[in-house]
Scaffold this active site. Structure first.
Site, PDB file in Angstrom:
ATOM      1  N   ASP B 127       0.849  -1.183   0.000  1.00  0.00           N
ATOM      2  CA  ASP B 127       0.000   0.000   0.000  1.00  0.00           C
ATOM      3  C   ASP B 127       0.889   1.239   0.000  1.00  0.00           C
ATOM      4  OD1 ASP B 127      -2.428   1.335   0.000  1.00  0.00           O
ATOM      5  OD2 ASP B 127      -2.567   1.402   2.188  1.00  0.00           O
ATOM      6  N   HIS B 134      -4.183  13.752   0.877  1.00  0.00           N
ATOM      7  CA  HIS B 134      -4.411  12.823   1.990  1.00  0.00           C
ATOM      8  C   HIS B 134      -3.276  12.903   3.008  1.00  0.00           C
ATOM      9  CE1 HIS B 134      -5.417   9.304   4.329  1.00  0.00           C
ATOM     10  NE2 HIS B 134      -4.252   8.749   4.022  1.00  0.00           N
ATOM     11  N   ARG B 143       0.000  15.365  13.313  1.00  0.00           N
ATOM     12  CA  ARG B 143       1.353  15.814  13.595  1.00  0.00           C
ATOM     13  C   ARG B 143       1.360  17.342  13.603  1.00  0.00           C
ATOM     14  NH1 ARG B 143       2.139  10.716  10.811  1.00  0.00           N
ATOM     15  NH2 ARG B 143       1.799  11.743   8.833  1.00  0.00           N
ATOM     16  N   GLU B 200     -11.066   3.576   3.163  1.00  0.00           N
ATOM     17  CA  GLU B 200     -10.072   4.362   2.429  1.00  0.00           C
ATOM     18  C   GLU B 200     -10.283   4.089   0.951  1.00  0.00           C
ATOM     19  OE1 GLU B 200      -6.016   3.836   3.788  1.00  0.00           O
ATOM     20  OE2 GLU B 200      -6.345   5.288   5.402  1.00  0.00           O
ATOM     21  N   GLU B 202      -9.232   3.782  -2.559  1.00  0.00           N
ATOM     22  CA  GLU B 202      -7.961   3.565  -3.244  1.00  0.00           C
ATOM     23  C   GLU B 202      -8.175   2.863  -4.585  1.00  0.00           C
ATOM     24  OE1 GLU B 202      -4.819   1.974  -0.849  1.00  0.00           O
ATOM     25  OE2 GLU B 202      -5.486   2.999   0.970  1.00  0.00           O
ATOM     26  N   ASP B 234      -9.351   0.099   1.510  1.00  0.00           N
ATOM     27  CA  ASP B 234      -8.390  -0.243   2.563  1.00  0.00           C
ATOM     28  C   ASP B 234      -9.025   0.088   3.917  1.00  0.00           C
ATOM     29  OD1 ASP B 234      -6.067  -0.799   3.967  1.00  0.00           O
ATOM     30  OD2 ASP B 234      -5.179   1.164   3.557  1.00  0.00           O
ATOM     31  N   GLN B 241      -4.987   1.832  14.909  1.00  0.00           N
ATOM     32  CA  GLN B 241      -3.835   2.339  14.154  1.00  0.00           C
ATOM     33  C   GLN B 241      -3.035   3.369  14.947  1.00  0.00           C
ATOM     34  OE1 GLN B 241      -4.980   3.783  10.279  1.00  0.00           O
ATOM     35  NE2 GLN B 241      -2.909   4.424   9.715  1.00  0.00           N
ATOM     36  N   LYS B 254      -5.406  -2.643   9.814  1.00  0.00           N
ATOM     37  CA  LYS B 254      -5.657  -2.792   8.383  1.00  0.00           C
ATOM     38  C   LYS B 254      -5.916  -4.237   7.963  1.00  0.00           C
ATOM     39  CE  LYS B 254      -4.099   1.472   7.038  1.00  0.00           C
ATOM     40  NZ  LYS B 254      -4.810   2.404   6.142  1.00  0.00           N
TER      41      LYS B 254
END
Lengths: 416, 416
Positions: B127, B134, B143, B200, B202, B234, B241, B254
């Site tokens: 992945d 994103h 963060r 997610e 994808e 996903d 997580q 995941k």
């Protein structure tokens, strides 16, 4: 209960790492035989298909004349454990009848004339990070020495998915990988061969019983799902790793080549080496609690040999140093319903002991390049040189009997 | 050059997402037919083995009467592309002869009467994390908002290994995973069902040509190694997580279930949708440079449907928003010599666009729980509720012709 007094009539077996108490499984071929299931005894390989042909064993032939052990393992422990016990009876020093068979030679191949192959088709490979000393050493070097272990480490066995395609059998040569690194903090990254090639001394276990999505395996059930163990060299390019691993973990630093020993030693063969692990404090959550001895006293060592040079043992560690045991790892891995398939491989992470000579990687042994490792030829290493051969060895020992894995050998070739 | 004026005699095909210009491959079975290779046309599936039986196609039967496409794909593009062109000729509105065959029915099965299966056996799954919006959104939330992108992000396509065993086909129901989370920073972790279940959005590509350990694939060679694409959900447990991912990346958050759409749309069928990607600044290292249009204008959407409720479209994004394209991802993945096998799956990472309604996960859409997503039934969501069904859709469109993937559907069941 394993009888360590038991002897085999096979010459040299008792003093080898493949005595009658071991009987590990592998896949091999010879000049005249296609890939098939074999069992190691001394310096010989027992050809299971040949035993079936004369009616001594009763296993479907397509399971044995096969390029992997997956189908054999999937028969279940009730079958595979019985095979080991039956083989031990055939090989027992008191079995004069079998040893005297006129057609005995057809059942055996010399290891020196056989080629070993990947014993299982690995569906998924997971690598844990379960040695406290290793995690602490890495934390001290790269993060905060005062808080070397990250907050989650003592609460769960940290792990990550690795690459299955790049796991190869002992004897591999691989090229020094190229990639992006950032040697100077204030400069842009550069492209080129890794300059920090390391080994990682690990032990991996092989899944023997599948589960479905949604199903969990408890610590109590875990051993019933573990077929056996191999030595695992999780080769690592430290400079690539350092630049790439934030925030999603190691990737190209690991997936260029990982090497396993050729024989899967069953967990039953290692039963006599069970020991207590370190007391876990803080107390773990209930799904990680376990009863009994789940660590294993398996002596491990790593050596480096320069091209045409002399071998130097650079590390002596032990599988008993794991903080998180295999049952906890498997319970954690499946607590969310992740499904396991036969042949999946789950590695320990680098196994370091508390003493410096017990560290399981060059990163730690040479302490991030600051304390060069002396070699017998007078040179030193902080990481591996081109054409260095790395060998992992491991064995349990009781009453003078060794239960070993066979060597896990790999040679670093120059970058392409 | 694809002719978007071309029509098929198959009823309804031209206006469906499986027109004559698409012809994607899948694996299906019916009440009377075992698993086999099929090609979607309108609401029908073309049975390739049936075409071989009457001599219309010439492919080894064991490749087609197979539980995966791996062997078919391994025949190579010279074969598989020719099959698509030959099938288009059979299905062309001007092919009166084939359309008039008395035995026509044996070549077709209704999708509504077929069960789709995993199209490939996935050896390894990777992945990536290649959408700038994103990565920026996640960086802002978790963060430093001022330095949302980590230092390596603009220099390489960050990626990590995922679990192959837990990838399942559209239509899956899966249970809310249980695991460790740390809801209160100052308290110990707790065990229980995830409270932050996310999708997610994808797109994944499927490897069509294998490489050996040590071999790299250049950006120029990359498309020759890409067989086709699928939609990829996903599914992620955000609270698991957040606690587990340091320092080795996502793991149990995941690997409880990932879902793909049933048909592999070949990269050749998407050729008309090529567009330029965002200009990459800073300049990438030479091994990541590429020529031509490597992004794809493929419209994507995600919907949520409560149990017995009405469907709400919650995101509309586009595959063109990838910062790192597939050729760069594959070149990066193999720059170190990592080997690729046919059937390996490489996913994009969540595809978010710059606008809020284009975000590809609930984490971003509801901005970490602070901005609830309105549903048509008057309720709101910050993460998925039990029994919510999530559907991904995607298609390229030109001259009124849609090239689609089929829906990628999954339903979240309560924890076991």
């Amino acid at each position: 209960m394993i009888d360590f007094k038991r002897k085999s009539w096979v010459s040299g077996a008792d003093s080898s790492e493949f005595p009658i108490q071991n009987l590990p499984f592998g896949i091999y071929n010879t000049a005249s035989k296609s890939k098939r299931v074999g069992v190691a005894i001394g310096s010989q390989i027992l050809d299971l298909a040949a035993l079936v042909k004369v009616g001594v064993l009763n296993i479907p032939m397509n399971v044995l004349e096969n390029s992997s052990l997956n189908d054999f393992i999937a028969l279940g422990k009730s079958v595979t454990n019985k095979v080991r016990l039956d083989l031990a009876d055939l090989l027992d020093v008191n079995n004069k009848e079998f040893a005297a068979r006129a057609d005995l030679a057809q059942f055996f191949d010399n290891m020196s004339e056989a080629t070993m192959h990947m014993p299982v088709q690995v569906g998924d490979y997971t690598d844990f990070y379960s040695s406290r000393d290793h995690a602490t050493n890495v934390g001290k070097m790269f993060r905060d020495p005062a808080n070397a272990l990250l907050p989650n480490w003592l609460h769960l066995p940290v792990g990550y998915h690795g690459r299955a395609s790049s796991i190869v059998i002992s004897g591999a040569s691989y090229h020094r990988p190229k990639g992006q690194t950032k040697p100077v903090e204030t400069e842009p990254p550069v492209y080129g061969p890794s300059k920090r090639m390391d080994f990682e001394l690990e032990v991996a276990f092989v899944i023997g019983k599948e589960t479905q999505l949604g199903q969990s395996i408890s610590t109590k059930q875990a051993e019933d799902h573990i077929f056996g163990l191999v030595l695992f060299n999780d080769l690592s390019a430290r400079d690539i790793q350092q630049w790439e691993y934030v925030p999603l973990g190691p990737f190209l630093a690991k997936n260029f080549c990982s090497v396993i020993s050729p024989w899967i030693v069953t967990i039953e063969a290692l039963d006599a080496f069970r020991v207590e692990g370190e007391k876990q404090d803080p107390k773990v959550l209930p799904y990680l609690e376990f009863e009994g001895k789940k660590n294993y006293d398996i002596k491990l060592e790593v050596s480096l040999t320069p091209e045409n040079g002399e071998e130097t043992i650079v590390s002596k560690s032990n599988f008993k140093y794991m903080y998180w045991n295999m049952c906890q790892q498997l319970a954690h891995h499946t607590v969310n319903g992740c499904n396991m398939r036969v042949g999946d491989m789950l590695a320990s992470g680098t196994i370091s002991g508390p003493e410096k000579h017990e560290f399981g990687s060059m990163l730690e042994l040479a302490w991030k390049g600051t304390e060069p490792i002396p070699m017998k030829d007078g040179t030193t290493r902080v990481f591996m040189n081109d054409n260095d051969t790395c060998i992992l060895r491991g064995f349990g020992e009781k009453d003078g009997v060794k239960i070993g894995f066979g060597e896990c050998v790999s040679t670093l070739l120059p970058a392409i």
